[in-house]
Scaffold this active site. Structure first.
Site, PDB file in Angstrom:
ATOM      1  N   CYS A  22     -30.448 -16.033  17.542  1.00  0.00           N
ATOM      2  CA  CYS A  22     -29.821 -16.144  16.211  1.00  0.00           C
ATOM      3  C   CYS A  22     -30.020 -14.828  15.458  1.00  0.00           C
ATOM      4  O   CYS A  22     -31.152 -14.363  15.294  1.00  0.00           O
ATOM      5  CB  CYS A  22     -30.438 -17.304  15.434  1.00  0.00           C
ATOM      6  SG  CYS A  22     -29.726 -17.468  13.791  1.00  0.00           S
TER       7      CYS A  22
ATOM      8  N   GLY B 282     -17.540 -13.435  23.208  1.00  0.00           N
ATOM      9  CA  GLY B 282     -16.390 -12.602  23.530  1.00  0.00           C
ATOM     10  C   GLY B 282     -15.292 -13.304  24.293  1.00  0.00           C
ATOM     11  O   GLY B 282     -14.362 -12.661  24.763  1.00  0.00           O
TER      12      GLY B 282
ATOM     13  N   ILE C  49     -24.623 -14.271  25.696  1.00  0.00           N
ATOM     14  CA  ILE C  49     -25.646 -13.710  24.866  1.00  0.00           C
ATOM     15  C   ILE C  49     -25.295 -14.025  23.423  1.00  0.00           C
ATOM     16  O   ILE C  49     -24.120 -14.263  23.134  1.00  0.00           O
ATOM     17  CB  ILE C  49     -25.697 -12.177  25.158  1.00  0.00           C
ATOM     18  CG1 ILE C  49     -27.006 -11.570  24.795  1.00  0.00           C
ATOM     19  CG2 ILE C  49     -24.557 -11.463  24.494  1.00  0.00           C
ATOM     20  CD1 ILE C  49     -27.135 -10.183  25.459  1.00  0.00           C
ATOM     21  N   ASN C  50     -26.225 -14.025  22.511  1.00  0.00           N
ATOM     22  CA  ASN C  50     -25.897 -14.348  21.106  1.00  0.00           C
ATOM     23  C   ASN C  50     -25.220 -13.137  20.431  1.00  0.00           C
ATOM     24  O   ASN C  50     -24.932 -12.138  21.080  1.00  0.00           O
ATOM     25  CB  ASN C  50     -27.145 -14.790  20.350  1.00  0.00           C
ATOM     26  CG  ASN C  50     -26.816 -15.843  19.290  1.00  0.00           C
ATOM     27  OD1 ASN C  50     -25.898 -15.649  18.485  1.00  0.00           O
ATOM     28  ND2 ASN C  50     -27.531 -16.943  19.289  1.00  0.00           N
TER      29      ASN C  50
HETATM   30  C1  LIG Z   1     -20.306 -19.819  12.728  1.00  0.00           C
HETATM   31  C2  LIG Z   1     -21.239 -19.652  13.881  1.00  0.00           C
HETATM   32  C3  LIG Z   1     -22.372 -20.443  13.975  1.00  0.00           C
HETATM   33  C4  LIG Z   1     -23.251 -20.288  15.045  1.00  0.00           C
HETATM   34  N1  LIG Z   1     -24.357 -21.064  15.128  1.00  0.00           N
HETATM   35  C5  LIG Z   1     -25.186 -20.956  16.202  1.00  0.00           C
HETATM   36  C6  LIG Z   1     -26.291 -21.823  16.361  1.00  0.00           C
HETATM   37  O1  LIG Z   1     -26.569 -22.684  15.535  1.00  0.00           O
HETATM   38  N2  LIG Z   1     -27.047 -21.661  17.469  1.00  0.00           N
HETATM   39  C7  LIG Z   1     -26.763 -20.742  18.436  1.00  0.00           C
HETATM   40  O2  LIG Z   1     -27.476 -20.665  19.439  1.00  0.00           O
HETATM   41  N3  LIG Z   1     -25.697 -19.909  18.310  1.00  0.00           N
HETATM   42  C8  LIG Z   1     -24.921 -20.018  17.229  1.00  0.00           C
HETATM   43  N4  LIG Z   1     -23.804 -19.214  17.138  1.00  0.00           N
HETATM   44  C9  LIG Z   1     -23.446 -18.314  18.249  1.00  0.00           C
HETATM   45  C10 LIG Z   1     -22.416 -19.012  19.158  1.00  0.00           C
HETATM   46  O3  LIG Z   1     -23.010 -20.088  19.837  1.00  0.00           O
HETATM   47  C11 LIG Z   1     -21.815 -18.073  20.205  1.00  0.00           C
HETATM   48  O4  LIG Z   1     -22.830 -17.698  21.092  1.00  0.00           O
HETATM   49  C12 LIG Z   1     -21.189 -16.815  19.590  1.00  0.00           C
HETATM   50  O5  LIG Z   1     -20.385 -17.158  18.508  1.00  0.00           O
HETATM   51  C13 LIG Z   1     -20.373 -16.029  20.588  1.00  0.00           C
HETATM   52  O6  LIG Z   1     -19.299 -16.777  21.090  1.00  0.00           O
HETATM   53  P1  LIG Z   1     -17.759 -16.488  20.689  1.00  0.00           P
HETATM   54  O7  LIG Z   1     -17.454 -15.094  21.083  1.00  0.00           O
HETATM   55  O8  LIG Z   1     -16.998 -17.520  21.487  1.00  0.00           O
HETATM   56  O9  LIG Z   1     -17.642 -16.699  19.212  1.00  0.00           O
HETATM   57  C14 LIG Z   1     -22.960 -19.335  16.042  1.00  0.00           C
HETATM   58  C15 LIG Z   1     -21.810 -18.551  15.937  1.00  0.00           C
HETATM   59  C16 LIG Z   1     -20.955 -18.689  14.874  1.00  0.00           C
HETATM   60  C17 LIG Z   1     -19.740 -17.829  14.808  1.00  0.00           C
END
Ligand SMILES: Cc1cc2nc3c(=O)[nH]c(=O)nc-3n(C[C@H](O)[C@H](O)[C@H](O)COP(=O)(O)O)c2cc1C
Length: 397
Positions: A147, A265, A213-214
């Site tokens: 996070c 991504g 990855i986050n």
């Molecule tokens: C609005 C938002 C809330 C998120 N909340 C969490 C969370 O509570 N726990 C976590 O492990 N990752 C959290 N993430 C990260 C997402 O799980 C994910 O790994 C990240 O958005 C990358 O994926 P994407 O490219 O599909 O957006 C959050 C991301 C976003 C955008």
């Protein structure tokens, strides 16, 4: 129909497409919407003992930005940036377990796998939260060492602050894996020098898999007002991050014997295929679901299936890691045959764009004709900028 099933840490997923831990999984209601789409699984929103991270979600701020990092209004480009700040699940851990149990009941009926996600602030709280998740009957748990927001908060020692500290990450992983029986997945942060080393450390401490990855922390602003968007620093990502993520997915795949759940991504089924071919067994979707809505996940599953059928793959399993395994080291590339550019004088318009982009000064004008000299390295940039299809091609020397 190709076989979409995958095994991950001994758990069978009906397909590799998951909703990531985020707002689309922040309540039993939302998780049920994901389950209805036919996705193979979901990672529940992270539950925490940190009140500050619960409060942060009550003040969530999100913006889709375009290629110039301007705030989108209505039209969101494919290579959007998602700039946003939110915290973790708003419920207390006790309240959250009820949400999880409700989601888990709905998931079991649809053969959808719910993964729990936790973020503690002390070793003891990580262990307590993990035990609470295990007690709900959930089969897999993700520890959120990625996070991005705690780096901008006071006295909130969790998320990427753990993921950047090898000793803390190892200790928490060890204590949690010693305390519960279900497999533990570590969600890593990209904000370290070497993600493979961190994956190796948590694997040695007992982790069964990693989520790669986050998100990063970024800073986006408006030059007209001279102020940052949404008041300051925020998490940043979007489909343009994919190559950075896939570097680590492929490196971990080839370097360690550790299952990988990919995130950060992905936009569509093609990106999912890229994650799989780079070595991920599961692919998690987040910000594109927040753009297109839950049913989008079902479309991705269908499109992935169509791709596998079109290419004659019998199963998802067949494509996992194939691109990572095909990657050459820089040393191996030295034995590849040399290439040089060749210009077809019949169709070249002498626009000189290739000359402008040749920094080896290997393209010259000779009697009104553009010609390639011996200085050509075969880098290929001229083939990308040439506006006439086929006018410049690379050939083995
Ligand atoms: C609005 C938002 C809330 C998120 N909340 C969490 C969370 O509570 N726990 C976590 O492990 N990752 C959290 N993430 C990260 C997402 O799980 C994910 O790994 C990240 O958005 C990358 O994926 P994407 O490219 O599909 O957006 C959050 C991301 C976003 C955008």
């Amino acid at each position: 129909m190709a076989d979409l099933k995958v095994q991950f840490c001994g758990v069978e997923f009906k397909n590799p497409i998951l909703a990531a831990s985020a707002e689309p999984t922040l309540s039993a209601h939302n998780m049920k919407e994901v389950i209805k789409t036919g996705a193979g699984g979901l990672v529940a929103k992270t539950v925490t003992n940190s009140e500050a991270l619960r409060r942060l979600t009550r003040r969530s701020k999100f913006r889709y930005l375009d290629e110039e990092h301007q705030i989108c209004q209505g039209k969101v480009p494919r290579l959007f940036t998602f700039y946003g700040r939110t915290g973790l699940a708003e419920e207390t851990p006790e309240e959250w377990m009820n949400e999880l149990r409700e989601a888990q009941t709905a998931a079991l009926a649809q053969n959808c796998i719910v993964i729990g996600s936790v973020a503690g602030t002390t070793v003891e709280s990580w262990v307590t939260l993990a035990k609470m998740i295990e007690d709900t009957g959930i089969k897999l748990i993700e520890l959120n060492f990625g996070c991005p927001h705690p780096s901008e908060m006071k006295d909130t020692p969790t998320g990427m602050l753990v993921g950047q500290d090898r000793e803390a990450a190892s200790e928490i992983t060890y204590q949690v894996t010693q305390s519960i029986r279900i497999p533990v997945i570590i969600k890593l942060t990209p904000q370290v020098a070497d993600v493979v080393e961190m994956a190796r450390a948590v694997q040695s401490a007992g982790a069964s898999a990693v989520t790669v990855i986050n998100r990063f922390v970024g800073f986006c602003l408006d030059i007209e007002t001279g102020k940052p968007l949404i008041h300051g620093w925020a998490g940043v990502g979007g489909p343009w991050v994919k190559p950075l993520t896939l570097r680590w997915v492929s490196k971990i795949y080839t370097g360690l014997n550790l299952p990988i759940s990919g995130t950060n991504g992905v936009y569509d089924w093609k990106d999912a295929v890229e994650f799989l071919m780079s070595g991920a067994t599961l692919v998690q979707f987040c910000s594109v679901v927040m753009l297109k809505g839950y049913p989008y996940l079902g479309r991705v599953v269908k499109d992935l299936n169509q791709f596998l059928d079109r290419k004659g793959y019998g199963s998802v399993q067949e494509i996992i890691g194939i691109a990572a395994k095909a990657a050459l080291t820089y040393e191996e590339m030295e034995s590849l045959p040399r290439e040089v550019a060749n210009i077809d004088p019949e169709i070249c318009t002498a626009c000189k764009r290739c000359m402008r982009s040749c920094f080896y000064n290997a393209i010259v004008m000779n009697h009104k004709q553009v010609q390639v000299t011996d200085a050509c390295r075969g880098c290929g940039l001229c083939t990308c900028v040439c506006p006439v299809p086929g006018a410049i091609q690379l050939f083995p020397q």
